[in-house]
Design an enzyme around this catalytic site. Structure first.
Site, PDB file in Angstrom:
ATOM      1  N   HIS A  36       1.581   5.125  -2.013  1.00  7.79           N
ATOM      2  CA  HIS A  36       1.153   6.171  -2.950  1.00  7.79           C
ATOM      3  C   HIS A  36       2.396   6.866  -3.491  1.00  7.79           C
ATOM      4  CE1 HIS A  36      -3.136   5.888  -1.847  1.00  7.79           C
ATOM      5  NE2 HIS A  36      -2.680   5.621  -0.630  1.00  7.79           N
ATOM      6  N   ASN A  92      -4.826   5.849  -7.309  1.00  3.30           N
ATOM      7  CA  ASN A  92      -5.446   7.179  -7.293  1.00  3.30           C
ATOM      8  C   ASN A  92      -4.468   8.263  -7.740  1.00  3.30           C
ATOM      9  OD1 ASN A  92      -3.977   6.833  -4.932  1.00  3.30           O
ATOM     10  ND2 ASN A  92      -5.388   8.015  -3.664  1.00  3.30           N
ATOM     11  N   ASP A 139       0.779   2.588   3.746  1.00  3.19           N
ATOM     12  CA  ASP A 139      -0.097   3.665   3.271  1.00  3.19           C
ATOM     13  C   ASP A 139       0.683   4.972   3.160  1.00  3.19           C
ATOM     14  OD1 ASP A 139      -2.310   4.984   2.310  1.00  3.19           O
ATOM     15  OD2 ASP A 139      -3.398   5.012   4.214  1.00  3.19           O
ATOM     16  N   HIS A 163       0.833  -1.204   0.000  1.00  4.36           N
ATOM     17  CA  HIS A 163       0.000   0.000   0.000  1.00  4.36           C
ATOM     18  C   HIS A 163       0.869   1.256   0.000  1.00  4.36           C
ATOM     19  CE1 HIS A 163      -4.090   1.605   1.618  1.00  4.36           C
ATOM     20  NE2 HIS A 163      -3.464   2.558   0.942  1.00  4.36           N
TER      21      HIS A 163
END
Length: 437
Positions: free
Chosen positions: A66, A98, A312, A64
């Site tokens: 980004h 995203n 994350d 996870h």
């Protein structure tokens, strides 16, 4: 990802490392694999790394991450995020969808995959969006992404919940055909509310901040495990944050439902009391929770109810984070500090050993993501994706020394125990003695 080319590099002899479940030994790495293990001597062409007192782990895998590229290169890029991952001991990361444009097509997935290959510091595996544009209405190109060069196996609308039960059911049915998994951001938007920004409780009332209750997460977790049972498919619960969610996952596993779950380092240590200063660094989604939830998460990670630790890692530019708390962006950094946090919280307390850390931060994440070349045993003939850890090093986190582009680091000024010494990707050092190689 195991078919990526092996960079030619001098052999490396790791001297005297502690191996999991075994005594200290020397490990010879050459041509991308582990060649020998035992009491070894280096020849003139071999580089020696002194690993006396250090622990050798399979390279860490983050389910996870980004990386923000494409679209928000002011916050992070594949290059800078890969640097942060390598410094943190990672040899593979899953890049969330995203971005802008969203990774909802085979072409977009291959672009992220190729960016990762061009950097070459970690294996960057794209996560495909579940729905087009993360809108939650129409399925994205799940099959095409799975058959692309990127071989996408994990799909997520992370940042947004796939809140329509019918869409979630169809997604689970679709990915079952090729062994995929849906990673869900479990948050019922009707219970969370559009302005919610922290855990709903006594403190949120005192601070005057709109909160969302733990049940907003738990109700989606409960729904999704039932859908997984109905479809005979796989669901992964991203960033579990409440004791209630833990109980649902524990029940589902007891029923034989194919569910896995992850917890973030920040949810293992940080609590709601940090919000009293209205510091937007601590604004994260799902929110920081009370201590009783933190204790439940630690126990669940220790007993295997929670399968993996995932960062994350959510970098943000200053102009997105430095606002009033309610207006600031959600998210915090995590790649460079994940292992020291887990070592401090779980290993130092005796709740986990280093073999457990290897399982939660490498072996199991690699299995969930279908990364055949990662999370492998430290044995002759296995890929040399390795992380060397100093288990006794004292680290004081300084956000200004981060190799990430962003500075929204919740660990700034904290002292942690345990540090990554070196990271090897297919036998090539990406980090040596704590510095990028």
């Amino acid at each position: 990802m195991s078919d990526q080319p092996v960079e030619k590099h001098s052999p490396i002899l790791i001297k005297g490392a502690r191996l999991l479940g075994a005594d200290a030994a020397d490990v010879l790495v050459a041509d991308g694999v582990i060649r020998e293990i035992g009491s070894l001597k280096a020849d003139a062409e071999t580089r020696t790394v002194d690993a006396d007192g250090l622990v050798l782990l399979p390279g860490l895998v983050d389910l996870h991450t980004h990386l923000r590229e494409p679209g928000r290169e002011d916050a992070e890029t594949v290059l800078t995020g890969s640097r942060a991952a390598a410094v943190g001991g990672y040899t593979a990361v899953l890049a969330m969808a995203n971005t802008n444009p969203v990774t909802d097509t085979a072409e977009a997935a291959e672009r992220v995959f190729d960016l990762g290959r061009s950097v070459g510091l970690v294996d960057v595996q794209p996560v495909g969006a579940v729905t087009k544009g993360l809108a939650g209405e129409e399925l994205a190109e799940l099959g095409l992404m799975a058959r692309s060069r990127a071989r996408v196996r994990v799909f997520s609308d992370d940042g947004k919940c796939v809140h329509d039960a019918r869409v979630m059911r169809r997604a689970l049915e679709y990915v079952r055909a090729f062994g995929g998994v849906i990673s869900q951001h479990s948050q019922d938007p009707t219970l969370a509310g559009p302005t919610a920004c922290c855990h709903e409780g006594e403190l949120s009332g005192q601070l005057g901040l709109p909160g969302w209750p733990g049940i907003a997460e738990e109700i989606i977790v409960a729904r999704d495990v039932m859908l997984a049972r109905h479809t005979n498919s796989r669901v992964h619960v991203a960033h579990v944050s409440t004791a209630g969610s833990v109980e649902v996952v524990r029940w589902a596993k007891a029923q034989g439902i194919d569910v896995t779950a992850e917890v973030t380092p920040h949810h293992l240590l940080l609590t709601t009391d940090l919000l009293t200063g209205y510091d937007p660094t601590f604004k994260v989604n799902p929110p920081l929770r009370p201590d009783e939830d933190v204790q439940a998460l630690r126990a669940a990670l220790a007993d295997g109810t929670i399968d993996a630790v995932a960062t994350d890692h959510a970098p943000h530019a200053r102009h997105d984070k430095e606002h009033a708390f309610v207006d600031a962006a959600f998210g915090m950094l995590g790649l460079e500090t994940a292992l020291p946090v887990v070592a401090t919280v779980m290993v130092e307390s005796g709740q986990m050993g280093w073999a457990d850390v290897a399982a939660a931060m490498s072996t199991t994440p690699a299995r969930i993501a279908g990364l055949a070349g990662h999370g492998r045993p430290i044995a002759v003939g296995e890929p040399a994706n390795l992380t060397l850890v100093d288990p006794t090093a004292e680290v004081t986190v300084d956000r200004d020394r981060s190799v990430s582009l962003s500075r929204n680091n919740p660990w700034h000024g904290r002292s942690l125990t345990g540090a990554v010494h070196s990271t090897l990707l297919r036998g090539v050092p990406t980090v040596l003695e704590g510095d990028l190689a």
